[in-house]
Design a protein around this motif. Structure first.
Motif, PDB file in Angstrom:
ATOM      1  N   ARG A  72     -12.876  -0.347 -28.949  1.00 44.92           N
ATOM      2  CA  ARG A  72     -13.122   0.634 -27.889  1.00 44.92           C
ATOM      3  C   ARG A  72     -14.431   0.368 -27.147  1.00 44.92           C
ATOM      4  O   ARG A  72     -14.813   1.129 -26.263  1.00 44.92           O
ATOM      5  CB  ARG A  72     -13.111   2.034 -28.468  1.00 44.92           C
ATOM      6  N   ILE A  73     -15.127  -0.710 -27.533  1.00 45.08           N
ATOM      7  CA  ILE A  73     -16.417  -1.044 -26.911  1.00 45.08           C
ATOM      8  C   ILE A  73     -16.281  -2.372 -26.177  1.00 45.08           C
ATOM      9  O   ILE A  73     -15.945  -3.388 -26.773  1.00 45.08           O
ATOM     10  CB  ILE A  73     -17.533  -1.168 -27.970  1.00 45.08           C
ATOM     11  N   ARG A  74     -16.534  -2.353 -24.885  1.00 48.48           N
ATOM     12  CA  ARG A  74     -16.548  -3.578 -24.082  1.00 48.48           C
ATOM     13  C   ARG A  74     -17.879  -3.623 -23.350  1.00 48.48           C
ATOM     14  O   ARG A  74     -18.273  -2.666 -22.685  1.00 48.48           O
ATOM     15  CB  ARG A  74     -15.409  -3.574 -23.059  1.00 48.48           C
ATOM     16  N   VAL A  75     -18.554  -4.747 -23.464  1.00 41.75           N
ATOM     17  CA  VAL A  75     -19.887  -4.886 -22.868  1.00 41.75           C
ATOM     18  C   VAL A  75     -19.945  -6.152 -22.033  1.00 41.75           C
ATOM     19  O   VAL A  75     -19.422  -7.197 -22.428  1.00 41.75           O
ATOM     20  CB  VAL A  75     -20.971  -4.912 -23.970  1.00 41.75           C
ATOM     21  N   ALA A  76     -20.590  -6.037 -20.883  1.00 43.56           N
ATOM     22  CA  ALA A  76     -20.873  -7.190 -20.023  1.00 43.56           C
ATOM     23  C   ALA A  76     -22.349  -7.122 -19.638  1.00 43.56           C
ATOM     24  O   ALA A  76     -22.906  -6.036 -19.486  1.00 43.56           O
ATOM     25  CB  ALA A  76     -20.001  -7.160 -18.774  1.00 43.56           C
ATOM     26  N   VAL A  77     -22.955  -8.292 -19.500  1.00 46.51           N
ATOM     27  CA  VAL A  77     -24.339  -8.369 -19.032  1.00 46.51           C
ATOM     28  C   VAL A  77     -24.346  -9.258 -17.798  1.00 46.51           C
ATOM     29  O   VAL A  77     -23.973 -10.426 -17.873  1.00 46.51           O
ATOM     30  CB  VAL A  77     -25.284  -8.945 -20.104  1.00 46.51           C
ATOM     31  N   VAL A  78     -24.754  -8.679 -16.673  1.00 47.34           N
ATOM     32  CA  VAL A  78     -24.866  -9.434 -15.431  1.00 47.34           C
ATOM     33  C   VAL A  78     -26.323  -9.848 -15.299  1.00 47.34           C
ATOM     34  O   VAL A  78     -27.224  -9.012 -15.306  1.00 47.34           O
ATOM     35  CB  VAL A  78     -24.411  -8.588 -14.217  1.00 47.34           C
ATOM     36  N   VAL A  79     -26.531 -11.159 -15.210  1.00 45.58           N
ATOM     37  CA  VAL A  79     -27.879 -11.722 -15.218  1.00 45.58           C
ATOM     38  C   VAL A  79     -28.201 -12.295 -13.845  1.00 45.58           C
ATOM     39  O   VAL A  79     -27.379 -13.001 -13.248  1.00 45.58           O
ATOM     40  CB  VAL A  79     -27.989 -12.825 -16.303  1.00 45.58           C
ATOM     41  N   HIS A  80     -29.401 -12.015 -13.365  1.00 44.71           N
ATOM     42  CA  HIS A  80     -29.853 -12.554 -12.070  1.00 44.71           C
ATOM     43  C   HIS A  80     -31.372 -12.571 -12.044  1.00 44.71           C
ATOM     44  O   HIS A  80     -32.021 -12.194 -13.011  1.00 44.71           O
ATOM     45  CB  HIS A  80     -29.271 -11.740 -10.907  1.00 44.71           C
ATOM     46  N   GLY A  81     -31.921 -13.031 -10.942  1.00 45.82           N
ATOM     47  CA  GLY A  81     -33.376 -13.050 -10.764  1.00 45.82           C
ATOM     48  C   GLY A  81     -34.073 -13.889 -11.819  1.00 45.82           C
ATOM     49  O   GLY A  81     -33.584 -14.926 -12.236  1.00 45.82           O
ATOM     50  N   LYS A  82     -35.219 -13.400 -12.279  1.00 46.39           N
ATOM     51  CA  LYS A  82     -36.045 -14.145 -13.230  1.00 46.39           C
ATOM     52  C   LYS A  82     -35.364 -14.320 -14.586  1.00 46.39           C
ATOM     53  O   LYS A  82     -35.716 -15.213 -15.351  1.00 46.39           O
ATOM     54  CB  LYS A  82     -37.399 -13.470 -13.380  1.00 46.39           C
ATOM     55  N   ALA A  83     -34.388 -13.494 -14.899  1.00 45.82           N
ATOM     56  CA  ALA A  83     -33.677 -13.600 -16.185  1.00 45.82           C
ATOM     57  C   ALA A  83     -32.735 -14.805 -16.222  1.00 45.82           C
ATOM     58  O   ALA A  83     -32.257 -15.178 -17.290  1.00 45.82           O
ATOM     59  CB  ALA A  83     -32.900 -12.321 -16.460  1.00 45.82           C
ATOM     60  N   THR A  84     -32.480 -15.417 -15.072  1.00 48.31           N
ATOM     61  CA  THR A  84     -31.575 -16.566 -14.995  1.00 48.31           C
ATOM     62  C   THR A  84     -31.912 -17.635 -16.026  1.00 48.31           C
ATOM     63  O   THR A  84     -31.034 -18.161 -16.711  1.00 48.31           O
ATOM     64  CB  THR A  84     -31.608 -17.166 -13.573  1.00 48.31           C
ATOM     65  N   LEU A  85     -33.187 -17.949 -16.160  1.00 49.38           N
ATOM     66  CA  LEU A  85     -33.602 -19.031 -17.058  1.00 49.38           C
ATOM     67  C   LEU A  85     -33.409 -18.692 -18.531  1.00 49.38           C
ATOM     68  O   LEU A  85     -33.416 -19.579 -19.380  1.00 49.38           O
ATOM     69  CB  LEU A  85     -35.044 -19.433 -16.767  1.00 49.38           C
ATOM     70  N   ASP A  86     -33.191 -17.423 -18.846  1.00 49.91           N
ATOM     71  CA  ASP A  86     -32.937 -17.017 -20.229  1.00 49.91           C
ATOM     72  C   ASP A  86     -31.557 -17.464 -20.718  1.00 49.91           C
ATOM     73  O   ASP A  86     -31.261 -17.366 -21.907  1.00 49.91           O
ATOM     74  CB  ASP A  86     -33.062 -15.496 -20.388  1.00 49.91           C
ATOM     75  N   LEU A  87     -30.728 -17.973 -19.819  1.00 50.13           N
ATOM     76  CA  LEU A  87     -29.382 -18.422 -20.191  1.00 50.13           C
ATOM     77  C   LEU A  87     -29.297 -19.930 -20.379  1.00 50.13           C
ATOM     78  O   LEU A  87     -28.223 -20.457 -20.666  1.00 50.13           O
ATOM     79  CB  LEU A  87     -28.370 -17.968 -19.128  1.00 50.13           C
ATOM     80  N   LEU A  88     -30.425 -20.623 -20.228  1.00 52.65           N
ATOM     81  CA  LEU A  88     -30.442 -22.074 -20.371  1.00 52.65           C
ATOM     82  C   LEU A  88     -30.284 -22.498 -21.832  1.00 52.65           C
ATOM     83  O   LEU A  88     -30.752 -21.806 -22.740  1.00 52.65           O
ATOM     84  CB  LEU A  88     -31.759 -22.651 -19.847  1.00 52.65           C
ATOM     85  N   THR A  89     -29.653 -23.642 -22.038  1.00 49.91           N
ATOM     86  CA  THR A  89     -29.605 -24.229 -23.374  1.00 49.91           C
ATOM     87  C   THR A  89     -31.037 -24.566 -23.793  1.00 49.91           C
ATOM     88  O   THR A  89     -31.937 -24.660 -22.949  1.00 49.91           O
ATOM     89  CB  THR A  89     -28.775 -25.523 -23.393  1.00 49.91           C
ATOM     90  N   ASP A  90     -31.239 -24.770 -25.075  1.00 48.22           N
ATOM     91  CA  ASP A  90     -32.573 -25.137 -25.554  1.00 48.22           C
ATOM     92  C   ASP A  90     -33.080 -26.400 -24.859  1.00 48.22           C
ATOM     93  O   ASP A  90     -34.253 -26.485 -24.482  1.00 48.22           O
ATOM     94  CB  ASP A  90     -32.557 -25.361 -27.069  1.00 48.22           C
ATOM     95  N   ALA A  91     -32.200 -27.384 -24.687  1.00 42.61           N
ATOM     96  CA  ALA A  91     -32.607 -28.648 -24.063  1.00 42.61           C
ATOM     97  C   ALA A  91     -33.083 -28.427 -22.632  1.00 42.61           C
ATOM     98  O   ALA A  91     -34.130 -28.955 -22.219  1.00 42.61           O
ATOM     99  CB  ALA A  91     -31.455 -29.653 -24.090  1.00 42.61           C
ATOM    100  N   LYS A  92     -32.334 -27.662 -21.863  1.00 40.44           N
ATOM    101  CA  LYS A  92     -32.724 -27.400 -20.463  1.00 40.44           C
ATOM    102  C   LYS A  92     -33.962 -26.510 -20.394  1.00 40.44           C
ATOM    103  O   LYS A  92     -34.792 -26.644 -19.501  1.00 40.44           O
ATOM    104  CB  LYS A  92     -31.555 -26.773 -19.685  1.00 40.44           C
ATOM    105  N   PHE A  93     -34.087 -25.598 -21.336  1.00 40.13           N
ATOM    106  CA  PHE A  93     -35.255 -24.722 -21.426  1.00 40.13           C
ATOM    107  C   PHE A  93     -36.507 -25.566 -21.657  1.00 40.13           C
ATOM    108  O   PHE A  93     -37.518 -25.393 -20.980  1.00 40.13           O
ATOM    109  CB  PHE A  93     -35.023 -23.735 -22.582  1.00 40.13           C
ATOM    110  N   ALA A  94     -36.422 -26.503 -22.593  1.00 44.40           N
ATOM    111  CA  ALA A  94     -37.551 -27.386 -22.912  1.00 44.40           C
ATOM    112  C   ALA A  94     -37.858 -28.328 -21.750  1.00 44.40           C
ATOM    113  O   ALA A  94     -39.035 -28.590 -21.469  1.00 44.40           O
ATOM    114  CB  ALA A  94     -37.245 -28.187 -24.177  1.00 44.40           C
TER     115      ALA A  94
END
Length: 180
Positions: A90-112
């Motif tokens: 009964r719980i459905r969650v979505a997170v829409v990411v934009h702006g400065k939070a974009t980089l929080d979705l990078l893989t560790d390799a791309k982050f580094a």
């Protein structure tokens, strides 16, 4: 006078900073993140037939070495409602990411590669969220502005035309926007 006002302001803020967070625990869905506290005396009940379709909006970047706060709030939402007896179906969650939070979705390799740190704390929890059915949707406009491609993202993150588009589609699918 100015020093006195500053001391007075700090004194008034001190009690707020001294919160007792000992009741906050993680689990039962996400054992390592998404802390919440039980509320045994609640009188605003969640009707049994209620489906909770919630969209979170993440625009602020994570603090150094931490999980993005909005993404952790999505986990907290799932943990606390599951602990309160709401069936996971009964719980459905979505997170829409934009702006400065974009980089929080990078893989560790791309982050580094971008010299943001050795490991991306948010990337470490995304697979667990995805496994529980949480949708992580990145704004394509923010991706373009930050030079991020689909290949740079943690596998499973969805790319939308824009955050506005993602929110519009999610709303049509019955999701409501969580204001926190």
């Amino acid at each position: 006078m100015r020093t006195f006002a500053m001391i007075l302001a700090l004194g008034l803020c001190a009690p707020a900073a001294a919160q007792d967070l000992s009741a906050f625990k993680t689990g039962p869905v996400f054992e390592d993140f998404g802390p919440h506290a039980p509320v045994p005396d609640q009188d605003f009940a969640i009707p049994e037939e209620t489906d909770l379709y919630i969209a979170f909006d993440a625009a602020k970047a994570a603090e150094d070495g931490r999980i993005n706060r909005t993404i952790e709030s999505a986990a907290r939402f799932i943990n606390m409602h599951n602990a309160a007896g709401v069936e996971p179906a009964r719980i459905r969650v979505a997170v829409v990411v934009h702006g400065k939070a974009t980089l929080d979705l990078l893989t560790d390799a791309k982050f580094a590669e971008r010299e943001l740190g050795e490991a991306n704390a948010t990337a470490a929890v995304i697979p667990q969220l995805l496994d529980m059915g949480v949708r992580i949707v990145l704004c394509g406009q923010s991706a373009a502005a930050n030079g991020v491609t689909k290949e740079d993202l943690v596998p499973g993150v969805e790319m939308a035309l824009s955050a506005m588009t993602a929110h519009a589609v999610l709303q049509r699918q019955g999701y409501t926007l969580n204001p926190f």
